[in-house]
Design an enzyme around this catalytic site. Structure first.
Site, PDB file in Angstrom:
ATOM      1  CG  HIS A   7     -47.944 -73.425  53.586  1.00 60.00           C
ATOM      2  ND1 HIS A   7     -46.762 -72.724  53.458  1.00 60.00           N
ATOM      3  CD2 HIS A   7     -48.921 -72.494  53.689  1.00 60.00           C
ATOM      4  CE1 HIS A   7     -47.021 -71.431  53.497  1.00 60.00           C
ATOM      5  NE2 HIS A   7     -48.320 -71.258  53.625  1.00 60.00           N
ATOM      6  CB  CYS A  51     -48.808 -70.679  50.462  1.00 60.92           C
ATOM      7  SG  CYS A  51     -48.566 -68.917  50.452  1.00 60.92           S
ATOM      8  CE  LYS A  64     -50.183 -69.541  59.071  1.00 61.49           C
ATOM      9  NZ  LYS A  64     -50.867 -68.614  58.171  1.00 61.49           N
ATOM     10  CD  GLN A  88     -53.549 -72.963  58.899  1.00 59.22           C
ATOM     11  OE1 GLN A  88     -54.522 -72.761  59.627  1.00 59.22           O
ATOM     12  NE2 GLN A  88     -52.993 -71.994  58.194  1.00 59.22           N
ATOM     13  CG  ASP A 120     -46.642 -77.015  58.649  1.00 59.52           C
ATOM     14  OD1 ASP A 120     -46.945 -76.318  59.640  1.00 59.52           O
ATOM     15  OD2 ASP A 120     -46.716 -76.608  57.476  1.00 59.52           O
TER      16      ASP A 120
END
Ligand code: PMP
Length: 419
Positions: free
Chosen positions: A136, A377, A239, A216, A213
């Protein structure tokens, strides 16, 4: 819920009671353009259960006060709930200590914090930062900024056609010059789940620290930072069914301890004079200013909700739903699924021959189907596949096979309109 389109394959057997779960999310129960809403834009942001909405409201209605400062009852209540949420986040990630849990504005701020605090102190001219091609923008641009500031080099591990990191190339790119590796646990544009435990071990063997990261990943399956052995892990509250504007940075205590503050101000100090300032202990050293108290409390409620359902039950249900949707969409002529990793979560990125993704989004909206269209993104991913944009449906545990059927019906409608 009625089937809006004749299903061509057997519906999945949900391990969790999806009807009961849906009742917890007020925003799911509405019509859009006269059709029942099928909310399939969960990678952009998730809907909130009553428990999260109630926790935020309760704080503002009853407990509103600043934290850590007042001796009065409201401040004590707010502080107890705020610190209680930190402990929930610690357990959620299986961090060793709550000193390793820093509340930030979101995944973006967490990554910028690590770049500017850890990066500036530990990375120099000629050093390298390694990321993957599926990141991202928030796990690309902070490293580009830092590289420009320090004279370091940003390297990129490529992905294959399926959307998986090419591990041999990743391994070759690791060298004694690699100071930091940034990896998405799960790609927001492709759904690919990276083998972060293995990638972390390889990076550690090369002497690099690893930031994962998890924006998600954490909404979809259980995360154990100690088992992964990553050095930093970032979460995005909105999220994972929590409020916007709140996230978590996990960092190994020894690393956080050695890092300079990211921002200066109140809360992050023990003592200030014009000659000298003594910084506060972890994690407060990194929480300058009045924090997003309601956001933290809401995130705590979201974590309770997720753990109440069970991350394994969520992962099982979503895996079946993703399989159902993949089979359904794969059979549609002219539809190209982008991202077919063997290990994948909840995301269906696709293009439709002859239809611009933005037109897909508009037609879908008129069918009550909410998806995201654009570059998500992740422009380098679009460049990798030679497309300007994709349509992206992203699933959550409250989605149903009927909603996937509505998605397929909307695709057929788009084909008819533009075909
Ligand atoms: N990383 C990934 C993989 C994401 O999908 C997103 C949000 N789209 C982010 C980081 C940024 O998260 P936040 O909104 O919390 O800043």
């Amino acid at each position: 819920m009625s089937m809006r389109r004749e299903s061509v394959i057997e519906t999945p057997m949900p391990p969790l009671d999806v009807a009961r779960v849906r009742a917890d999310f007020p925003a799911l129960h509405q019509e859009v353009h006269g059709r029942p809403l099928a909310y399939l834009d969960n990678a952009a942001t998730t809907q909130k259960p009553f428990t999260v909405i109630d926790a935020v409201e309760r704080y503002y209605r009853r407990d509103n006060a600043n934290v850590h400062r007042g001796v009065h009852t409201l401040s004590q209540r707010a502080t107890a709930d705020y610190e209680g949420a930190r402990e929930k986040a610690r357990v959620f990630l299986n961090a060793h200590s709550s000193r390793e849990i820093v509340f930030v504005r979101g995944a973006t701020e967490a990554i910028n914090l690590v770049a500017q605090s850890f990066g500036r102190a530990n990375i120099g001219r000629g050093d390298e930062i390694l990321i993957t091609e599926m990141e991202h923008h928030s796990n690309i641009v902070p490293w580009q900024l830092l590289s420009g500031q320090l004279g370091a080099t940003l390297r990129v591990a490529p992905i294959n056609d399926a959307g998986e990191v090419v591990l041999e190339d990743y391994e070759k790119l690791l060298s004694p010059r690699t100071r930091l590796v940034g990896i998405a646990h799960c790609s927001n544009a492709l759904g690919s789940i990276n083998p972060v435990k293995r990638m972390t071990r390889l990076a550690h063997d090369a002497g690099a620290v690893v930031l994962v990261d998890g924006a998600q990943a954490a909404p979809h399956f259980a995360v154990d930072v100690q088992a992964l052995d990553c050095d930093f892990y970032v979460l995005s509250g909105h999220k994972m069914y929590g409020p916007t504007g709140i996230g978590v940075l996990y960092g190994k205590e020894a690393l956080l301890e050695a890092m300079p503050p990211y921002q200066g101000g109140g809360e992050m100090i023990k003592y200030v004079s014009f000659d000298k300032t003594v910084y506060n202990d972890l994690p407060y050293k990194f929480e300058a200013g009045t924090p997003h108290i309601a956001g933290v409390i809401g995130l705590g409620a979201a974590i309770d909700y997720l753990t109440g359902l069970g991350l394994d039950a969520i992962a099982d249900y979503e895996r079946e739903l993703l399989h159902y949707a993949t089979v359904m969409l794969s059979g549609i002529p002219g539809l190209r699924l982008i991202g077919c990793a063997r290990d994948k979560a909840s995301i269906l990125s696709f293009t439709l021959a002859g239809v611009h993704p933005h037109d897909i989004g508009t037609i879908f909206d008129h069918q009550g189907v909410a998806i995201r269209t654009g570059h998500h993104c992740a422009m380098p991913v679009m460049q990798r596949y030679g497309v300007p944009a994709t349509a992206r449906a992203s699933l959550a545990f409250y989605n149903t096979s009927e909603e996937v059927d509505a998605l397929a019906a909307a695709i057929h409608e788009a084909k008819e309109v533009f075909g």
